[in-house]
Design a protein around this motif. Structure first.
Motif, mmCIF file in Angstrom:
data_model
loop_
_atom_site.group_PDB
_atom_site.id
_atom_site.type_symbol
_atom_site.label_atom_id
_atom_site.label_comp_id
_atom_site.label_asym_id
_atom_site.label_seq_id
_atom_site.Cartn_x
_atom_site.Cartn_y
_atom_site.Cartn_z
ATOM 1 N N SER A 176 0.839 -1.212 0.000
ATOM 2 C CA SER A 176 0.000 0.000 0.000
ATOM 3 C C SER A 176 0.868 1.254 0.000
ATOM 4 C CB SER A 176 -0.917 0.033 1.225
ATOM 5 O OG SER A 176 -1.893 -0.953 1.125
ATOM 6 N N PHE A 177 1.940 1.217 0.797
ATOM 7 C CA PHE A 177 2.839 2.363 0.853
ATOM 8 C C PHE A 177 3.519 2.573 -0.506
ATOM 9 C CE2 PHE A 177 6.783 4.604 1.617
ATOM 10 C CZ PHE A 177 6.366 5.638 2.429
ATOM 11 N N ASN A 178 3.947 1.464 -1.136
ATOM 12 C CA ASN A 178 4.558 1.564 -2.471
ATOM 13 C C ASN A 178 3.603 2.193 -3.471
ATOM 14 O OD1 ASN A 178 7.010 0.522 -1.827
ATOM 15 N ND2 ASN A 178 6.586 -1.543 -2.582
ATOM 16 N N VAL A 179 2.335 1.798 -3.416
ATOM 17 C CA VAL A 179 1.333 2.367 -4.324
ATOM 18 C C VAL A 179 1.269 3.884 -4.112
ATOM 19 C CG1 VAL A 179 -1.131 2.466 -4.890
ATOM 20 C CG2 VAL A 179 -0.036 0.249 -4.496
ATOM 21 N N ALA A 180 1.185 4.310 -2.857
ATOM 22 C CA ALA A 180 1.098 5.749 -2.558
ATOM 23 C C ALA A 180 2.332 6.489 -3.080
ATOM 24 C CB ALA A 180 0.943 5.962 -1.055
ATOM 25 N N GLU A 181 3.495 5.886 -2.884
ATOM 26 C CA GLU A 181 4.756 6.515 -3.280
ATOM 27 C C GLU A 181 4.891 6.585 -4.811
ATOM 28 O OE1 GLU A 181 8.219 4.431 -1.751
ATOM 29 O OE2 GLU A 181 8.926 6.327 -0.909
ATOM 30 N N GLU A 182 4.587 5.473 -5.481
ATOM 31 C CA GLU A 182 4.735 5.434 -6.946
ATOM 32 C C GLU A 182 3.683 6.298 -7.636
ATOM 33 O OE1 GLU A 182 7.275 4.198 -8.446
ATOM 34 O OE2 GLU A 182 8.142 3.019 -6.822
ATOM 35 N N ILE A 183 2.477 6.332 -7.098
ATOM 36 C CA ILE A 183 1.432 7.164 -7.713
ATOM 37 C C ILE A 183 1.765 8.650 -7.521
ATOM 38 C CG2 ILE A 183 -1.034 7.793 -7.658
ATOM 39 C CD1 ILE A 183 -0.253 5.061 -9.101
ATOM 40 N N GLU A 184 2.381 8.989 -6.400
ATOM 41 C CA GLU A 184 2.825 10.372 -6.230
ATOM 42 C C GLU A 184 3.872 10.724 -7.293
ATOM 43 O OE1 GLU A 184 1.820 12.925 -4.877
ATOM 44 O OE2 GLU A 184 3.496 14.281 -4.567
ATOM 45 N N LEU A 185 4.777 9.796 -7.600
ATOM 46 C CA LEU A 185 5.776 10.015 -8.651
ATOM 47 C C LEU A 185 5.091 10.215 -10.010
ATOM 48 C CD1 LEU A 185 8.767 9.988 -9.691
ATOM 49 C CD2 LEU A 185 8.468 7.530 -10.026
ATOM 50 N N VAL A 186 4.130 9.349 -10.320
ATOM 51 C CA VAL A 186 3.421 9.457 -11.599
ATOM 52 C C VAL A 186 2.647 10.785 -11.658
ATOM 53 C CG1 VAL A 186 1.654 8.427 -13.090
ATOM 54 C CG2 VAL A 186 3.286 6.946 -11.894
ATOM 55 N N ALA A 187 2.067 11.196 -10.541
ATOM 56 C CA ALA A 187 1.338 12.470 -10.489
ATOM 57 C C ALA A 187 2.287 13.632 -10.784
ATOM 58 C CB ALA A 187 0.687 12.654 -9.112
ATOM 59 N N ARG A 188 3.479 13.546 -10.233
ATOM 60 C CA ARG A 188 4.466 14.609 -10.459
ATOM 61 C C ARG A 188 4.894 14.643 -11.931
ATOM 62 N NH1 ARG A 188 10.087 15.954 -7.192
ATOM 63 N NH2 ARG A 188 10.572 17.777 -8.445
ATOM 64 N N ILE A 189 5.121 13.458 -12.491
ATOM 65 C CA ILE A 189 5.504 13.364 -13.905
ATOM 66 C C ILE A 189 4.384 13.926 -14.793
ATOM 67 C CG2 ILE A 189 5.901 11.702 -15.786
ATOM 68 C CD1 ILE A 189 7.411 9.990 -13.595
ATOM 69 N N TYR A 190 3.143 13.588 -14.458
ATOM 70 C CA TYR A 190 2.000 14.067 -15.247
ATOM 71 C C TYR A 190 1.912 15.597 -15.184
ATOM 72 C CZ TYR A 190 -2.808 14.086 -17.111
ATOM 73 O OH TYR A 190 -3.934 14.293 -17.870
ATOM 74 N N TYR A 191 2.058 16.126 -13.977
ATOM 75 C CA TYR A 191 2.038 17.582 -13.779
ATOM 76 C C TYR A 191 3.123 18.247 -14.626
ATOM 77 C CZ TYR A 191 3.092 21.969 -11.327
ATOM 78 O OH TYR A 191 3.372 23.279 -11.029
ATOM 79 N N GLN A 192 4.325 17.694 -14.554
ATOM 80 C CA GLN A 192 5.454 18.308 -15.274
ATOM 81 C C GLN A 192 5.287 18.171 -16.789
ATOM 82 O OE1 GLN A 192 8.811 17.876 -11.761
ATOM 83 N NE2 GLN A 192 9.058 16.637 -13.577
ATOM 84 N N ALA A 193 4.856 16.999 -17.241
ATOM 85 C CA ALA A 193 4.663 16.787 -18.677
ATOM 86 C C ALA A 193 3.566 17.707 -19.206
ATOM 87 C CB ALA A 193 4.310 15.320 -18.940
ATOM 88 N N LYS A 194 2.500 17.869 -18.417
ATOM 89 C CA LYS A 194 1.381 18.740 -18.799
ATOM 90 C C LYS A 194 1.812 20.194 -18.894
ATOM 91 C CE LYS A 194 -3.031 17.481 -19.145
ATOM 92 N NZ LYS A 194 -3.778 17.736 -20.399
ATOM 93 N N SER A 195 2.788 20.556 -18.054
ATOM 94 C CA SER A 195 3.202 21.962 -18.070
ATOM 95 C C SER A 195 4.105 22.270 -19.264
ATOM 96 C CB SER A 195 3.854 22.361 -16.741
ATOM 97 O OG SER A 195 4.960 21.542 -16.502
ATOM 98 N N LEU A 196 4.622 21.221 -19.932
ATOM 99 C CA LEU A 196 5.464 21.423 -21.126
ATOM 100 C C LEU A 196 4.713 21.166 -22.424
ATOM 101 C CD1 LEU A 196 8.799 19.748 -19.975
ATOM 102 C CD2 LEU A 196 8.310 22.187 -20.167
ATOM 103 N N GLY A 197 3.693 20.353 -22.374
ATOM 104 C CA GLY A 197 2.975 20.021 -23.607
ATOM 105 C C GLY A 197 1.884 19.022 -23.340
ATOM 106 N N GLN A 198 1.541 18.242 -24.359
ATOM 107 C CA GLN A 198 0.480 17.242 -24.194
ATOM 108 C C GLN A 198 1.125 15.861 -24.076
ATOM 109 O OE1 GLN A 198 -2.619 18.045 -23.546
ATOM 110 N NE2 GLN A 198 -3.055 15.882 -23.266
ATOM 111 N N PRO A 199 1.126 15.255 -22.886
ATOM 112 C CA PRO A 199 1.796 13.958 -22.723
ATOM 113 C C PRO A 199 1.228 12.889 -23.673
ATOM 114 C CG PRO A 199 0.977 14.797 -20.622
ATOM 115 C CD PRO A 199 0.448 15.705 -21.672
ATOM 116 N N VAL A 200 2.100 12.016 -24.134
ATOM 117 C CA VAL A 200 1.676 10.880 -24.971
ATOM 118 C C VAL A 200 1.386 9.719 -24.023
ATOM 119 C CG1 VAL A 200 2.352 9.292 -26.814
ATOM 120 C CG2 VAL A 200 3.185 11.674 -26.841
ATOM 121 N N LEU A 201 0.164 9.215 -24.055
ATOM 122 C CA LEU A 201 -0.223 8.171 -23.101
ATOM 123 C C LEU A 201 0.178 6.777 -23.592
ATOM 124 C CD1 LEU A 201 -3.788 9.423 -22.065
ATOM 125 C CD2 LEU A 201 -1.563 10.016 -21.073
ATOM 126 N N VAL A 202 0.411 5.877 -22.635
ATOM 127 C CA VAL A 202 0.659 4.468 -22.945
ATOM 128 C C VAL A 202 -0.695 3.872 -23.356
ATOM 129 C CG1 VAL A 202 1.476 2.261 -22.025
ATOM 130 C CG2 VAL A 202 2.486 4.411 -21.196
#
Ligand SMILES: [Zn+2]
Length: 225
Positions: A176-202
């Motif tokens: 559960s802790f890993n999920v919280a930690e990894e999803i926070e990382l993905v959220a940060r990546i999404y935020y940063q990618a969104k601020s530069l352009g339109q992220p390409v989704l998997v």
């Protein structure tokens, strides 16, 4: 009766809640007494949950509260987390889980304040599933918030809470802790990618492949621990 003579219920799980509360602070997933953690002991139908409003640095095993499935306090002098309601509701709705981690981690919460879900912007979103869904806003600690979480989480391992934070679930505290930690990382990546352009989704097919790989990886991981 002297305190040291008392054998506490769920002592091991209480200590895990103390340890992971500190981990939550040290890894920057929450601050002060924000967020909460719980563990279900399926064998005796008891739940150990972090106490309300005590700084994680100050919480001891004795402060962790043990309640039954109805939320009645079985042991512990502290008040249980104000979010006890959604923890109980999740254990009832999701028979596959025994641990819950709730954080106010900054990037996940930022997206939750926009009422966005987190799509498959990075394959690590598989820690939740093919996305992280969003539960509509309701006041913290309310029955409505519990209902919204149950309606939104489905079989995902994480859910954003609008204008609030993140809930992660799993089969043990480490996952559960890993999920919280990894999803926070993905959220940060999404935020940063969104601020530069339109992220390409998997794409969906690849996310199915990744999710399957994650399942087998998890089993291998378990067999060695
Ligand atoms: Zn909260």
């Amino acid at each position: 009766m002297r305190r040291q003579e008392v054998v506490m219920l769920m002592l091991q799980q209480r200590q895990q809640i103390v340890d992971y509360g500190l981990k939550m602070i040290r890894s920057g997933l929450t601050t002060g007494s924000g967020g909460n953690l719980s563990i279900l002991s399926a064998a005796d139908n008891l739940i150990a949950i972090s106490p309300s409003g005590i700084d994680y640095h100050d919480v001891t095993a004795a402060d962790v509260v043990v309640v039954n499935r109805a939320g009645q306090r079985v042991e512990g002098e502290r008040k249980p987390s104000s979010e006890l309601g959604f923890h109980l509701a999740l254990y009832t709705a999701r028979e596959d889980i025994t641990t819950i981690v709730h954080t106010h981690s900054v990037y996940a919460t930022t997206l939750a304040c926009l009422h966005w879900e987190i799509p498959a912007v990075h394959y690590l979103v598989a820690f939740s599933g093919d996305k992280v869904p969003l539960a509509p806003y309701a006041t913290f600690g309310s029955a409505e918030l519990a209902d919204n979480i149950i309606a939104s989480i489905g079989s995902y391992n994480a859910v954003l809470l609008a204008n609030h934070g993140l809930v992660a679930v799993g089969k043990d505290m480490k996952s559960s802790f890993n999920v919280a930690e990894e999803i926070e990382l993905v959220a940060r990546i999404y935020y940063q990618a969104k601020s530069l352009g339109q992220p390409v989704l998997v794409d969906a097919e690849e996310m199915t492949r990744v999710t399957e790989k994650f399942c087998s990886y998890g089993q291998q991981d378990k067999s060695t621990s």
